[in-house]
Design an enzyme around this catalytic site. Structure first.
Site, PDB file in Angstrom:
ATOM      1  N   CYS A 122      33.995 -83.854 -26.541  1.00  0.00           N
ATOM      2  CA  CYS A 122      32.631 -83.432 -26.885  1.00  0.00           C
ATOM      3  C   CYS A 122      32.592 -82.485 -28.085  1.00  0.00           C
ATOM      4  O   CYS A 122      31.528 -82.238 -28.647  1.00  0.00           O
ATOM      5  CB  CYS A 122      31.971 -82.760 -25.686  1.00  0.00           C
ATOM      6  SG  CYS A 122      31.961 -83.830 -24.252  1.00  0.00           S
ATOM      7  N   HIS A 264      26.458 -78.286 -27.950  1.00  0.00           N
ATOM      8  CA  HIS A 264      26.717 -79.554 -27.257  1.00  0.00           C
ATOM      9  C   HIS A 264      25.759 -79.624 -26.067  1.00  0.00           C
ATOM     10  O   HIS A 264      25.622 -78.670 -25.299  1.00  0.00           O
ATOM     11  CB  HIS A 264      28.180 -79.581 -26.798  1.00  0.00           C
ATOM     12  CG  HIS A 264      28.475 -80.688 -25.848  1.00  0.00           C
ATOM     13  ND1 HIS A 264      28.046 -81.977 -26.063  1.00  0.00           N
ATOM     14  CD2 HIS A 264      29.157 -80.710 -24.673  1.00  0.00           C
ATOM     15  CE1 HIS A 264      28.443 -82.735 -25.062  1.00  0.00           C
ATOM     16  NE2 HIS A 264      29.112 -81.988 -24.202  1.00  0.00           N
ATOM     17  N   ASN A 294      23.908 -86.142 -21.856  1.00  0.00           N
ATOM     18  CA  ASN A 294      25.099 -85.677 -22.571  1.00  0.00           C
ATOM     19  C   ASN A 294      25.719 -86.880 -23.279  1.00  0.00           C
ATOM     20  O   ASN A 294      26.260 -87.769 -22.625  1.00  0.00           O
ATOM     21  CB  ASN A 294      26.067 -85.069 -21.548  1.00  0.00           C
ATOM     22  CG  ASN A 294      27.379 -84.609 -22.166  1.00  0.00           C
ATOM     23  OD1 ASN A 294      27.701 -84.978 -23.290  1.00  0.00           O
ATOM     24  ND2 ASN A 294      28.143 -83.828 -21.415  1.00  0.00           N
TER      25      ASN A 294
HETATM   26  O1  UT7 Z   1      30.513 -82.819 -21.930  1.00  0.00           O
HETATM   27  C1  UT7 Z   1      31.565 -82.145 -21.350  1.00  0.00           C
HETATM   28  C2  UT7 Z   1      31.120 -80.914 -20.743  1.00  0.00           C
HETATM   29  N1  UT7 Z   1      30.551 -81.182 -19.458  1.00  0.00           N
HETATM   30  C3  UT7 Z   1      29.886 -80.245 -18.833  1.00  0.00           C
HETATM   31  O2  UT7 Z   1      29.692 -79.210 -19.386  1.00  0.00           O
HETATM   32  C4  UT7 Z   1      29.429 -80.484 -17.440  1.00  0.00           C
HETATM   33  C5  UT7 Z   1      29.519 -79.192 -16.700  1.00  0.00           C
HETATM   34  N2  UT7 Z   1      29.158 -79.252 -15.285  1.00  0.00           N
HETATM   35  C6  UT7 Z   1      27.899 -79.453 -14.844  1.00  0.00           C
HETATM   36  O3  UT7 Z   1      26.984 -79.681 -15.610  1.00  0.00           O
HETATM   37  C7  UT7 Z   1      27.651 -79.280 -13.368  1.00  0.00           C
HETATM   38  O4  UT7 Z   1      28.808 -78.769 -12.780  1.00  0.00           O
HETATM   39  C8  UT7 Z   1      27.233 -80.569 -12.639  1.00  0.00           C
HETATM   40  C9  UT7 Z   1      25.848 -80.974 -13.093  1.00  0.00           C
HETATM   41  C10 UT7 Z   1      28.240 -81.682 -12.912  1.00  0.00           C
HETATM   42  C11 UT7 Z   1      27.166 -80.308 -11.141  1.00  0.00           C
HETATM   43  O5  UT7 Z   1      26.262 -79.248 -10.879  1.00  0.00           O
HETATM   44  P1  UT7 Z   1      26.675 -78.069  -9.896  1.00  0.00           P
HETATM   45  O6  UT7 Z   1      25.538 -77.187  -9.785  1.00  0.00           O
HETATM   46  O7  UT7 Z   1      27.962 -77.511 -10.415  1.00  0.00           O
HETATM   47  O8  UT7 Z   1      26.855 -78.835  -8.530  1.00  0.00           O
HETATM   48  P2  UT7 Z   1      28.147 -78.902  -7.610  1.00  0.00           P
HETATM   49  O9  UT7 Z   1      29.158 -79.800  -8.226  1.00  0.00           O
HETATM   50  O10 UT7 Z   1      28.569 -77.514  -7.239  1.00  0.00           O
HETATM   51  O11 UT7 Z   1      27.559 -79.587  -6.337  1.00  0.00           O
HETATM   52  C12 UT7 Z   1      26.559 -78.957  -5.502  1.00  0.00           C
HETATM   53  C13 UT7 Z   1      26.134 -79.937  -4.458  1.00  0.00           C
HETATM   54  C14 UT7 Z   1      27.292 -80.625  -3.740  1.00  0.00           C
HETATM   55  O12 UT7 Z   1      26.927 -80.820  -2.399  1.00  0.00           O
HETATM   56  P3  UT7 Z   1      27.496 -79.835  -1.250  1.00  0.00           P
HETATM   57  O13 UT7 Z   1      28.973 -79.952  -1.317  1.00  0.00           O
HETATM   58  O14 UT7 Z   1      26.993 -78.484  -1.613  1.00  0.00           O
HETATM   59  O15 UT7 Z   1      26.892 -80.405  -0.009  1.00  0.00           O
HETATM   60  C15 UT7 Z   1      27.386 -81.963  -4.397  1.00  0.00           C
HETATM   61  O16 UT7 Z   1      27.921 -82.962  -3.567  1.00  0.00           O
HETATM   62  O17 UT7 Z   1      25.390 -80.978  -5.078  1.00  0.00           O
HETATM   63  C16 UT7 Z   1      25.944 -82.248  -4.701  1.00  0.00           C
HETATM   64  N3  UT7 Z   1      25.756 -83.162  -5.813  1.00  0.00           N
HETATM   65  C17 UT7 Z   1      24.659 -83.905  -5.956  1.00  0.00           C
HETATM   66  N4  UT7 Z   1      23.556 -84.038  -5.195  1.00  0.00           N
HETATM   67  C18 UT7 Z   1      22.610 -84.896  -5.621  1.00  0.00           C
HETATM   68  C19 UT7 Z   1      26.589 -83.386  -6.866  1.00  0.00           C
HETATM   69  N5  UT7 Z   1      26.045 -84.288  -7.686  1.00  0.00           N
HETATM   70  C20 UT7 Z   1      24.855 -84.639  -7.145  1.00  0.00           C
HETATM   71  C21 UT7 Z   1      23.834 -85.513  -7.527  1.00  0.00           C
HETATM   72  N6  UT7 Z   1      22.741 -85.610  -6.744  1.00  0.00           N
HETATM   73  N7  UT7 Z   1      23.900 -86.249  -8.656  1.00  0.00           N
END
Ligand code: UT7
Length: 398
Positions: A122, A264, A294
Site C-alpha cells: 500500500c 493511504h 482500500n
Molecule cells: O491497506 C493495508 C492496511 N490495512 C489496514 O490498515 C487495515 C487495518 N485494520 C482495520 O481496518 C480493522 O482492523 C478491521 C476493519 C480489519 C477490523 O476492525 P476491528 O475493529 O479491528 O475489528 P476486530 O477485528 O477487532 O473484530 C471485532 C469483531 C469480531 O467479533 P468478536 O470476536 O468480537 O465476536 C469480529 O469477528 O468484529 C467481527 N468482525 C465483523 N463483524 C461483522 C470482523 N469483521 C467483521 C465484519 N462484519 N465484516
C-alpha cells in the site's frame, strides 16, 4: 533520456498531471452482506467504507493503470512520446514479468520510455514517486508517469469477512516533470520493518493467476490476501503521524503549514486517530474511502486526483502523502503543489492519434513476428528441398 550534465542547475520534480480510473461495477456493503456474514452498519461504523468498485474479467490492472495514465497526460498536456519513464506500483501485477508498467507503456505508445513495476504494497505509490523524482532531480530523466494500480478483488478471500469488505479496485496516476523553478517533491521518508511481514501477505503470483493451491501459505492456510487487521491498524495509526512529521522536518516546514494530507485510504478510524495524534483537524486529511474502499497502492493517487479536481490545493500550497501497509513498509512525501499546468500546447486529438497508432503498431508487430516465425519454420525445409534438388541434378548429370 537526458544526458548527465555536471554543471546543470537544480532541477525540481513537479506534479503536473493527475488521473484516475475505477471499474464499472460498484459494489455496496449490502452486496457484500449477501456473500459473507456482515452488515452495512458494521462496515460503515468500523471502516467508513460505503461502496467499492470491482473489476470484471476485462478490467485488468494494466487497463485501469492505462486509463489513469492517459487522464494524467491529458491534464499535463504531455505527449506519450515525451515520457522517459513509467513506474507502476502494484501488488496485483498481471504477471511476475512482463511488468504491468511495460504493458501500459506499449498501450500508451510511450515509445521512448523505460518501464518497471514497484512492489511496496500500500506504500508503493509513495515509494515510486520518490524513485521517479530522484531520477528527475539527478538529470537522468525529465518526465515520468507514476501509477498506482490494483485489482485487489482478484486476490481476496471472499469468505473472509475481515478482509473482503475492505478492498476495492482502481488506479491513479501522476505525471512528474523536471523544471528549474523550485517546488514539487520537497522531501521523502521511506521505511520498512520486515519483522512484521507475516501480518499482511499474499503468497500468489500474478493477478491473472491466483487460484493455484500449490501456492498456499502454510502458516495462514490461504493463497489469497491474509491480514491481521488489529495489528496493522495499530501500526498504521503510529506511522502516519511519525513519518509525516519526519518528512516535514526534512522539508523545513511545520506540520501546521500543510494544507492537505493525502493518506493511504485504509480505514477512517486510522486516519482520525492520526489526525488526533498530530493535533490537526480531520478535514486536513483527504478522505474518499467511503466511495472506493482500500485500493492499496492506488488509494493515494486516486485521493490526490480527487483533491486536485475539487481544487483543494492551490499553487504554492504544501501537502503530504503518506502510505503504510504490507512489508511492513511505510513512507511519506512533502510536496509543494505546482498548480494547473500552462495553457495547452498539444490537442487531445494528437494524443488520441498516438494511442490509436500504439494499438495498431502492437497488432502489426505481433503479425510480423508470426510471419517471421512461420518463415523460420519453413526455411529449414526449403534448405532440405534445395539439397534434394541439387542431388537430383547431380544424378541427372551422372
Ligand atoms: O491497506 C493495508 C492496511 N490495512 C489496514 O490498515 C487495515 C487495518 N485494520 C482495520 O481496518 C480493522 O482492523 C478491521 C476493519 C480489519 C477490523 O476492525 P476491528 O475493529 O479491528 O475489528 P476486530 O477485528 O477487532 O473484530 C471485532 C469483531 C469480531 O467479533 P468478536 O470476536 O468480537 O465476536 C469480529 O469477528 O468484529 C467481527 N468482525 C465483523 N463483524 C461483522 C470482523 N469483521 C467483521 C465484519 N462484519 N465484516
Amino acid at each position: 533520456m537526458a544526458a548527465p550534465n555536471a554543471t546543470r542547475p537544480n532541477i525540481y520534480a513537479h506534479i503536473v498531471g493527475w488521473g484516475m480510473a475505477v471499474p464499472e461495477r460498484c459494489m455496496t456493503n449490502d452486496d457484500i452482506a449477501a456473500i459473507v456474514e456482515t452488515s452495512d452498519e458494521w462496515i460503515r461504523a468500523r471502516t467508513g467504507i460505503h461502496t467499492r468498485y470491482i473489476a470484471n474479467e476485462r478490467e485488468t490492472t494494466a487497463l485501469l493503470g492505462l486509463r489513469a495514465a492517459r487522464e494524467a497526460l491529458e491534464v499535463a498536456d504531455i505527449l506519450p512520446i515525451e515520457v522517459d519513464l513509467i513506474i507502476c506500483a502494484t501488488s496485483t501485477p498481471e504477471h511476475i514479468f512482463p511488468s504491468t508498467a511495460s504493458i501500459i507503456q506499449d498501450m500508451l505508445g510511450a515509445s521512448k520510455a523505460g518501464a518497471f513495476d514497484l512492489s511496496a504494497a500500500c506504500s508503493g505509490f509513495v515509494y515510486a514517486l520518490q524513485t521517479a523524482a530522484q531520477m528527475i532531480r539527478s538529470g537522468a530523466i525529465q518526465t515520468a508517469i507514476v501509477i498506482g494500480a490494483e485489482t485487489m478483488s482478484r486476490i481476496l478471500d471472499w469468505q473472509d469477512r475481515s478482509t473482503c469488505i475492505l478492498f476495492g479496485d482502481g488506479a491513479g496516476a501522476v505525471v512528474l516533470h523536471g523544471r528549474a523553478d523550485a517546488g514539487g517533491l520537497m522531501s521523502a521518508v521511506l521505511r520498512s520493518d520486515g519483522s512484521g511481514r507475516d501480518l499482511l501477505d499474499l503468497p500468489s503470483v500474478g493477478s491473472l493467476d491466483v487460484n493455484r493451491p500449490d501456492l498456499i501459505n502454510r502458516e495462514h492456510q490461504t493463497y489469497k490476501l491474509y491480514m491481521e487487521g488489529g495489528e496493522v491498524f495499530k501500526f498504521g495509526t503510529r506511522v502516519i503521524g511519525e513519518s509525516v512529521r519526519q518528512a516535514c522536518d526534512i522539508a523545513g516546514i511545520s506540520i501546521t503549514d500543510l494544507k492537505l494530507i493525502v493518506p493511504h485510504q485504509a480505514n477512517e478510524r486510522i486516519i482520525h486517530a492520526a489526525a488526533r495524534a498530530l493535533k490537526l483537524e480531520p478535514d486536513v486529511f483527504m478522505l474518499n474511502l467511503d466511495k472506493y474502499g482500500n485500493t492499496s497502492a492506488a488509494s493515494i493517487p486516486i485521493a490526490l486526483c480527487e483533491a486536485a479536481q475539487q481544487e483543494r490545493l492551490q499553487q504554492g500550497d504544501y501537502m503530504a502523502m503518506v502510505g503504510f501497509g504490507g512489508g511492513l513498509a511505510w513512507g511519506a512525501v512533502v510536496v509543494q503543489w505546482s498548480g494547473v499546468p500552462e495553457p495547452k500546447r498539444f490537442g487531445t486529438q494528437r494524443r488520441q492519434f498516438i494511442y490509436l497508432t500504439a494499438a495498431g503498431r502492437q497488432r502489426i508487430r505481433t503479425f510480423l513476428r508470426r510471419i517471421s516465425e512461420t518463415f523460420n519454420r519453413i526455411r529449414p525445409q526449403r534448405g532440405r528441398l534445395q539439397r534434394l534438388r541439387r542431388n537430383i541434378d547431380k544424378i541427372d548429370d551422372e
